[in-house]
Design an enzyme around this catalytic site. Structure first.
Site, PDB file in Angstrom:
ATOM      1  N   GLU A 171       0.797  -1.220   0.000  1.00 35.08           N
ATOM      2  CA  GLU A 171       0.000   0.000   0.000  1.00 35.08           C
ATOM      3  C   GLU A 171       0.833   1.276   0.000  1.00 35.08           C
ATOM      4  O   GLU A 171       0.794   2.065   0.961  1.00 35.08           O
ATOM      5  CB  GLU A 171      -0.957   0.025   1.208  1.00 35.08           C
ATOM      6  CG  GLU A 171      -1.883  -1.169   1.274  1.00 35.08           C
ATOM      7  CD  GLU A 171      -3.026  -0.985   2.262  1.00 35.08           C
ATOM      8  OE1 GLU A 171      -2.989  -0.035   3.055  1.00 35.08           O
ATOM      9  OE2 GLU A 171      -3.967  -1.781   2.232  1.00 35.08           O
ATOM     10  N   GLU A 383      -5.383  -8.384   0.949  1.00 36.42           N
ATOM     11  CA  GLU A 383      -6.102  -8.031   2.191  1.00 36.42           C
ATOM     12  C   GLU A 383      -7.557  -7.730   1.878  1.00 36.42           C
ATOM     13  O   GLU A 383      -7.867  -7.079   0.874  1.00 36.42           O
ATOM     14  CB  GLU A 383      -5.545  -6.758   2.856  1.00 36.42           C
ATOM     15  CG  GLU A 383      -4.181  -6.909   3.452  1.00 36.42           C
ATOM     16  CD  GLU A 383      -3.661  -5.610   4.082  1.00 36.42           C
ATOM     17  OE1 GLU A 383      -4.472  -4.723   4.437  1.00 36.42           O
ATOM     18  OE2 GLU A 383      -2.430  -5.494   4.197  1.00 36.42           O
TER      19      GLU A 383
HETATM   20  C1  PNW Z   1      -4.338  -1.446   5.481  1.00 39.25           C
HETATM   21  N1  PNW Z   1      -7.234   4.308   4.605  1.00 39.25           N
HETATM   22  O1  PNW Z   1      -4.256  -0.136   5.992  1.00 39.25           O
HETATM   23  C2  PNW Z   1      -3.023  -2.086   5.896  1.00 39.25           C
HETATM   24  O2  PNW Z   1      -2.316  -2.753   4.893  1.00 39.25           O
HETATM   25  C3  PNW Z   1      -3.108  -2.876   7.141  1.00 39.25           C
HETATM   26  O3  PNW Z   1      -1.865  -2.860   7.780  1.00 39.25           O
HETATM   27  C4  PNW Z   1      -4.221  -2.352   8.013  1.00 39.25           C
HETATM   28  O4  PNW Z   1      -4.251  -2.925   9.284  1.00 39.25           O
HETATM   29  C5  PNW Z   1      -5.515  -2.599   7.260  1.00 39.25           C
HETATM   30  O5  PNW Z   1      -5.490  -2.035   5.961  1.00 39.25           O
HETATM   31  C6  PNW Z   1      -6.743  -2.076   7.983  1.00 39.25           C
HETATM   32  O6  PNW Z   1      -6.653  -0.685   8.130  1.00 39.25           O
HETATM   33  C7  PNW Z   1      -5.048   0.922   5.614  1.00 39.25           C
HETATM   34  O7  PNW Z   1      -7.254   5.270   5.411  1.00 39.25           O
HETATM   35  C8  PNW Z   1      -5.082   2.012   6.467  1.00 39.25           C
HETATM   36  O8  PNW Z   1      -7.846   4.332   3.520  1.00 39.25           O
HETATM   37  C9  PNW Z   1      -5.792   3.141   6.144  1.00 39.25           C
HETATM   38  C10 PNW Z   1      -6.491   3.157   4.949  1.00 39.25           C
HETATM   39  C11 PNW Z   1      -6.466   2.068   4.088  1.00 39.25           C
HETATM   40  C12 PNW Z   1      -5.743   0.955   4.429  1.00 39.25           C
END
Ligand code: PNW
Length: 478
Positions: A171, A383
């Protein structure tokens, strides 16, 4: 009578992969053991107000010491694949010399996985940049891409013959734009165009690492994981809202997909951001001749993370009602460079415990659109999952909402496969409840519950349901 689509039994293709995913900083703990030095998340989580409750990853799920138990959980659930990340500051502390003690942990983990018949899927960078490199400018410094290549080669030399898939970045959108534009992730910079500069250097690091590992004779499949979304216009009849949705699609999806898969930045994104400066120069001055050739090196696999879509407007609206989950600070500051006017008013869809929309049909649309617009390598869903406030009652966690979320998204994924998209497997996020970044331990994404006082793991009812799906390759009808 034919039952409606959401109730029909569905069958995944033979050989479809089933797994669960984690990330180093979110589960390992042992933050100062065996030579590990601080990462940007150790620093950021100590800034007042940065993480809800002041939580840090110091102990997390203590996976560093409990990994045999966690691997046994994956095996007992019958999952064939496990996705984890390697902590750069364990393997090359301070971004410098190789630390064998740090590498040994991942050697033991991979041994344990292979011994249990589980296929390891290794991510090189899930956000834990050595703080020393941040002090030298971090992802806004081009040199960090070269330091990443050194680190990638170290991990590949140690594990590359036993790990069939290696992805570079997890990401990059979050690292770049939450890290440098909204400041809601480490390193917490709020510098607008710095997000674009960081994005370019993350992509450059990816491309140079793919080239270096191939030159080193890599046998593993090489790829990257992107978090992608579906951006809809809030009012489909309003051109201003359409333009907001286009800009979000540009700065969320295409700003990564186009360089990777077409070797060029999207023209509209370049035009929208042309006036944005970093260090007194147009941000795009950081794109050197030859960079995009490296970035667009052939991918063996593309990881896609999908949680939700959203509807965007270019008019002022109050923030969506998320049930009060998000700290007001977590809602302030746009992650979209130049997107201060973009709002997300909400459209009445149900939301998970972290306030994100439940929009499974967006998952089908996203995958079908990717397949139509790009020449794709095979896809894995690296994921997908949901946070809910689970509780252990009489030794059980009845997380029906999470099961419903996962079922709806697997059905949406199945529809995309039926439509011809080449998706080879799915990882549930996450194996364990863990440190959910700026939300701390309050948001639980695991299919396995973790009691942070005792470190007792309890598979939730969604895990038992998921294990049956993985064993049969089928979702039963209702
Ligand atoms: C992902 N947003 O994080 C990550 O790859 C993981 O480590 C995390 O725990 C999971 O999704 C759940 O959050 C994100 O703000 C964090 O759009 C924030 C965002 C998207 C993905």
């Amino acid at each position: 009578d034919t039952p409606p689509a959401h109730l029909r039994p569905v069958e995944f293709p033979p050989g479809f992969g089933w797994g669960a995913a984690t990330a180093a900083y979110q589960i390992e703990g042992a933050a100062a053991e065996d030579g590990r030095t601080p990462s940007i998340w150790d620093t950021y989580s100590r800034l007042p107000g940065a993480v809800i409750g002041g939580d840090t990853g110091d102990v997390a799920c203590d996976h560093y010491h409990r990994y045999p138990e966690d691997v046994a959980l994956v095996r007992d659930l019958g999952l064939g694949s496990y996705r984890f990340s390697v902590a750069w500051p364990r393997v090359r502390p301070d971004g410098g010399a190789v630390n064998q003690a740090g590498l040994d942990f991942y050697r033991r983990l991979v041994d344990e996985l292979l011994g249990a018949g589980i296929t390891p899927w290794l991510t090189l960078y899930h956000w834990d940049l050595p703080q020393t490199l941040e002090d030298a400018g971090g992802w806004t410094n081009r040199d960090t891409a070269h330091r990443f290549v050194d680190y990638a080669r170290t991990v590949h030399d140690a594990l590359g013959d036993r790990v069939p898939t290696i992805t570079t970045m997890n990401e990059p959108w979050c690292s770049a734009f939450l890290g440098h534009t909204s400041g809601r992730h480490a390193p917490g910079r709020r510098e607008g165009a710095a997000g674009l500069v960081a994005a370019h250097h993350l992509m450059l690091a990816h491309g140079l690492a793919v080239q270096a590992l191939r030159a080193d004779g890599a046998t593993a499949d090489l790829g990257i994981t992107l978090n992608l979304t579906v951006a809809d216009p809030h009012d489909p009849t309003d051109p201003v809202d359409h333009d907001a949705a286009r800009r979000v699609d540009g700065l969320f999806n295409r700003v990564f997909l186009d360089p990777l898969l077409r070797g060029a930045y999207p023209e509209d994104v370049l035009a929208d951001t042309a006036a944005m400066q970093f260090a007194g120069r147009p941000w795009s001055d950081v794109v050197h001749d030859g960079d995009l050739a490296a970035v667009s090196s052939k991918l063996d696999v593309l990881g896609v993370n999908y949680y939700n879509g959203a509807a965007y407007s270019g008019h002022p609206h109050p923030a969506p009602d998320d049930g009060g989950v998000r700290h007001p600070d977590l809602l302030s500051g746009t992650p979209f460079p130049g997107g201060e006017d973009i709002t997300e008013p909400g459209r009445g869809l149900p939301r998970t415990g972290i306030g994100w929309e439940v929009q499974p049909e967006g998952f089908t649309r996203l995958l079908v659109r990717l397949d139509a617009d790009y020449d794709l390598p095979p896809i894995w869903i690296t994921e997908n999952g949901a946070a809910y406030p689970d509780e252990v009652v009489d030794g059980r966690v009845e997380d029906h909402e999470r099961r419903a979320y996962v079922e709806a998204h697997l059905r949406a994924l199945h529809a995309a496969i039926e439509a011809g998209v080449d998706v080879r497997g799915y990882f549930a996020w996450s194996l364990l409840d863990n440190f959910e970044w700026s939300y701390g331990y309050g948001q639980r994404f695991g299919i396995v519950h973790v009691d942070y006082d005792t470190q007792v793991r309890t598979p939730k009812s969604s895990a038992h349901w998921y294990a049956r799906v993985a064993a049969s390759g089928r979702i039963e009808g209702h």
